[in-house]
Design an enzyme around this catalytic site. Structure first.
Site, PDB file in Angstrom:
ATOM      1  N   GLU A 254      36.343  63.661  11.502  1.00 27.57           N
ATOM      2  CA  GLU A 254      35.367  62.583  11.358  1.00 27.57           C
ATOM      3  C   GLU A 254      35.293  61.867  12.691  1.00 27.57           C
ATOM      4  OE1 GLU A 254      36.251  59.027  11.280  1.00 27.57           O
ATOM      5  OE2 GLU A 254      38.326  59.466  11.788  1.00 27.57           O
TER       6      GLU A 254
ATOM      7  N   HIS B  20      35.819  56.430   8.947  1.00 25.97           N
ATOM      8  CA  HIS B  20      35.398  55.070   9.257  1.00 25.97           C
ATOM      9  C   HIS B  20      34.403  54.501   8.244  1.00 25.97           C
ATOM     10  CE1 HIS B  20      37.089  56.340  13.134  1.00 25.97           C
ATOM     11  NE2 HIS B  20      37.172  55.060  13.438  1.00 25.97           N
TER      12      HIS B  20
ATOM     13  N   SER C  71      41.562  57.005  13.316  1.00 24.67           N
ATOM     14  CA  SER C  71      40.776  56.715  14.501  1.00 24.67           C
ATOM     15  C   SER C  71      41.601  57.038  15.754  1.00 24.67           C
ATOM     16  CB  SER C  71      40.310  55.243  14.468  1.00 24.67           C
ATOM     17  OG  SER C  71      39.311  55.013  15.423  1.00 24.67           O
TER      18      SER C  71
END
Length: 308
Positions: free
Chosen positions: A213, A278, A116
């Site tokens: 992602e 995630h 992230s």
């Protein structure tokens, strides 16, 4: 794109330091994650400011200088075999320019694991340290605490990396067929775009297997991010692309249409839904390692183990 230096694998008894370079960390989730690490016969140590809260900006785990100090001291601690991030959120970009990269380079390689917002740090570690890192679950992440396959894939990557050379997920399939060879790079795609033009991010993905992602980005915002990467030339020469999860990005058919529209014209193999990011059950993806992407088979096969 050349492979990066791989740190050594972990062994029972290793000390690992938990840091929070980005958002604030719930104590109860941190405590649960530490218990899992202890169950792996690791010796987890929590950096001094992990549970801090910024006095004004509630989205930050304490002051920038304190988060940077925690990371640098953990990295330069000769007794630490790994630095594990507690969570993502936002804030890693704010600490990059506060780190003493010469001192961190002198400290030698060790494992850095996160994803992230940690993508910003992983790019900096690649550029400034020439070091391979792990795009993987974090100590206080819900996926780490609640999902046994997520835990096991990280544990195997850390301790027995030769057992997880081929990476795939149950839904993995070709978006664009074909096979490609290159060095893995990537992470959260909005963070890759945010790093464009900065001295701590790579100038492009030429020769790489790009792993991307994201979370919470509506299709039009993903379109904007991918268009920025295309227009800047950052995607020129990419060898292949692996797509992970797109949680809270809208209906997957809408997201998929954007991904195909923006990336399909590159003419390279693309595998979708490989199972990292995630999502509730998430695979650990080494960055900086030579690999073969087989979109038709839905696999990413590492040519060497993730850790030495």
């Amino acid at each position: 794109m050349l492979p990066l230096t791989r740190p050594r694998r972990l062994v029972p008894g290793d000390r690992v330091v938990i840091v929070a370079p980005s958002g604030p960390v719930p104590r109860e989730r941190l405590d649960s994650g530490l218990d899992i690490l202890r169950g792996w016969d690791l010796d987890p140590v929590v950096a001094p400011h992990v549970l801090d809260r910024h006095p004004r900006f509630g989205y930050l785990a304490g002051e920038d200088r304190d988060r940077a100090r925690d990371l640098q001291e953990a990295w330069c601690d000769p007794s630490a075999a790994a630095v594990l991030c507690a969570r993502g959120g936002y804030g890693a970009q704010r600490v990059i320019d506060l780190l003493d990269w010469d001192a961190m380079r002198a400290a030698g390689p060790k494992v850095l694991c996160g994803f992230s917002d940690i993508t910003a740090l992983q790019e900096a570690f690649a550029v400034r340290l020439g070091l391979s890192t792990l795009h993987g679950t974090m100590t206080a992440a819900v996926s780490f605490l609640k999902d046994a396959p997520t835990q096991e894939h990280l544990r195997a990557t850390l301790f027995e990396p030769e057992t997880v050379r081929t990476i795939t997920g149950p839904a993995a399939r070709p978006l664009v067929p074909g096979t490609a060879t290159g060095v893995t790079l990537g992470g959260c795609v909005s963070l890759l775009a945010a790093g464009l033009g900065t001295p701590h991010s790579r100038s492009g993905a030429d020769g790489g297997i790009l792993l991307i992602e994201d979370v919470g980005e509506e299709p039009y915002r993903l379109d904007r991010v991918l268009t920025q990467l295309l227009r800047s030339g950052w995607l020129d020469g990419v060898a292949g692309i692996a797509l992970g999860s797109w949680v809270r990005c809208g209906p997957y058919e809408d997201v998929r249409a954007v991904l195909l529209d923006r990336l399909g014209g590159l003419g390279v193999p693309i595998v979708e839904e490989l199972g990292f990011g995630h999502c509730d059950s998430s695979l650990t993806m080494p960055l900086g390692v030579p690999a073969v992407l087989d979109a038709d088979a839905g696999t990413l096969t590492l040519q060497v183990p993730a850790l030495a």
